[in-house]
Write an enzyme that holds these catalytic residues in place. Structure first.
Site, PDB file in Angstrom:
ATOM      1  N   SER A   1       0.799  -1.233   0.000  1.00 27.85           N
ATOM      2  CA  SER A   1       0.000   0.000   0.000  1.00 27.85           C
ATOM      3  C   SER A   1       0.826   1.275   0.000  1.00 27.85           C
ATOM      4  CB  SER A   1      -0.956   0.019   1.191  1.00 27.85           C
ATOM      5  OG  SER A   1      -2.113  -0.736   0.904  1.00 27.85           O
TER       6      SER A   1
ATOM      7  N   LYS B   1       0.261   3.817  -2.694  1.00 30.23           N
ATOM      8  CA  LYS B   1      -0.692   4.939  -2.656  1.00 30.23           C
ATOM      9  C   LYS B   1      -0.006   6.293  -2.511  1.00 30.23           C
ATOM     10  CE  LYS B   1      -4.251   1.832  -1.034  1.00 30.23           C
ATOM     11  NZ  LYS B   1      -4.388   0.852   0.027  1.00 30.23           N
TER      12      LYS B   1
ATOM     13  N   SER C   1      -6.109   3.841   4.109  1.00 33.22           N
ATOM     14  CA  SER C   1      -5.470   2.964   3.120  1.00 33.22           C
ATOM     15  C   SER C   1      -6.500   2.239   2.271  1.00 33.22           C
ATOM     16  CB  SER C   1      -4.532   1.956   3.806  1.00 33.22           C
ATOM     17  OG  SER C   1      -3.611   1.417   2.876  1.00 33.22           O
TER      18      SER C   1
ATOM     19  N   LYS D   1       3.501   6.388   5.103  1.00 33.47           N
ATOM     20  CA  LYS D   1       2.514   5.396   4.681  1.00 33.47           C
ATOM     21  C   LYS D   1       2.959   3.999   5.062  1.00 33.47           C
ATOM     22  CE  LYS D   1      -1.318   4.220   2.633  1.00 33.47           C
ATOM     23  NZ  LYS D   1      -1.397   3.042   3.545  1.00 33.47           N
TER      24      LYS D   1
END
Length: 402
Positions: free
Chosen positions: A78, A81, A143, A245
């Protein structure tokens, strides 16, 4: 970030010979009592025991302070992103989308990334719209894979087209070993990056789009009746951390790209393939603490300020002021600033006309015999061509000296 000048010795104006094209730089910083630890080597960074790759980067300079397997291909999970956020921010800056755009949570986005899947989701209702800014916060904070898909469809029409934008922007910001095939980071063939590339990506987002970056420090976000926390545990443990993140899949392991700012200094860490959600936070915290403890950032030269005035032939002026076009920064072990040595590499003969901003040479900064920073030397001011008789006289002098 410390702001102290490392001054260069002028060339012809100071009477220094330039036959070799090099001018020695010196630091006039007054001597200070040496700290006991100044002459000790920097201890090894606290390497995560399980991770596939990790890196510590100084934000201001982009220097890698420590790392392992930094250019080894890994799955970004993720953390992908962050690239999606960068593309959205860039397209918004170009006027192609707006924060207030109604973004549809399509059935495809809901089916591929919604609550019925095994991945993280935002909870926006299917076949209903939400403002782009809210949808993006659902992607960043929660997320949400569904939000990432919906945003990609809104910006580019499809996730495949959006992936092409991701790769184009990745190339533009200097990611050399990354290839993206989706906006969310679920495992897919050919969807790879490296720890070094991810640190560069985080640096680019902070630098280019600070407002979009600020979403990463939001601790929780609510969509409808559902409130979800940010999975970056460091936001609760360290007040200096403001991003970036997390990521996790069964094949990628637990990943975390973190950034913290203490005083004027900012560091970025990336830990890929760790053993648990808590361990990736523990390992990232240790790397941040190590970096802040043992390194510092210096602004050596300001842009547009003359560092030297080498001789110019055939010009209205007999010398040209040279400097750097962009501020030159460097990261050094703490206590080592006074050990920096700089050299200027310039041609043996500079001949007018010379345009303002024209590249004339290179300044290099060394520490203990190793190159730690370099930048082009440019003309700070223009030097116009001299009159006929001066050019003729200088032709004769140049011939004689050669």
């Amino acid at each position: 970030m410390r702001s102290r000048s490392l001054l260069l010795v002028a060339l012809a104006s100071a009477g220094l010979a330039i036959g070799s094209g090099l001018a020695v730089a010196q630091s006039p910083v007054p001597a200070r009592p040496a700290a006991l630890s100044d002459n000790l080597p920097v201890p090894d960074a606290p390497a995560p025991k399980v991770s596939k790759a990790w890196v510590v980067m100084d934000y201001a300079t982009g220097q890698v302070l420590a790392g392992e397997n930094v250019d080894t291909p890994v799955e970004p999970a993720s953390i992908t992103k962050v690239m999606t956020s960068y593309v959205i921010a860039a397209e918004m800056a170009a006027g192609k989308v707006k924060a207030t755009d109604p973004v549809m949570m399509t059935e495809q986005a809901w089916r591929e990334g919604g609550a019925a899947t095994d991945g993280s989701y935002s909870g926006f209702e299917v076949n209903k719209t939400a403002p782009l800014e809210q949808m993006e916060k659902g992607m960043v904070v929660q997320s949400g894979n569904d939000a990432a898909i919906a945003l990609a469809e809104h910006v580019a029409g499809s996730t495949q087209a959006f992936a092409q934008l991701m790769n184009a922007y990745a190339k533009k910001i200097g990611l050399r070993h990354s290839h993206f095939v989706n906006p969310h980071g679920l495992s897919a063939e050919g969807h790879v990056t490296t720890a070094h590339d991810l640190a560069l990506l985080g640096r680019a987002l902070i630098r280019d789009f600070p407002e979009a970056y600020s979403y990463n420090k939001i601790k929780e976000f609510t969509v409808g009746p559902i409130t979800q926390p940010n999975r970056n545990l460091l936001l609760w443990r360290d007040a200096s951390v403001d991003g970036i993140k997390t990521g996790h899949t069964s094949s990628a392991g637990y990943c975390l790209m973190a950034s913290a700012k203490r005083g004027d200094q900012r560091l970025i860490t990336v830990v890929m393939g760790d053993s648990s959600e808590n361990q990736r936070a523990v390992d990232s915290q240790a790397l941040l603490n190590w970096g802040f403890r043992f390194y510092e950032t210096h602004r050596l030269y300001e842009s547009g300020k003359a560092l030297a005035s080498p001789k110019v032939w055939k010009g209205e002026e007999n010398a040209v002021q040279v400097g750097v076009a962009q501020p030159l920064l460097v990261s050094t072990p703490r206590g080592k600033y006074d050990h920096l040595k700089a050299t200027m590499d310039l041609p043996k003969a500079l001949v007018a006309p010379i345009a303002k901003g024209q590249r004339l040479g290179t300044v290099r900064v060394m520490l203990d015999g190793k190159l730690v920073a370099q930048a082009p030397l440019v003309a700070v001011v223009a030097v116009e061509e001299g009159g006929f008789f001066k050019r003729l006289w200088h032709d004769l002098l140049m011939w004689w000296q050669s």
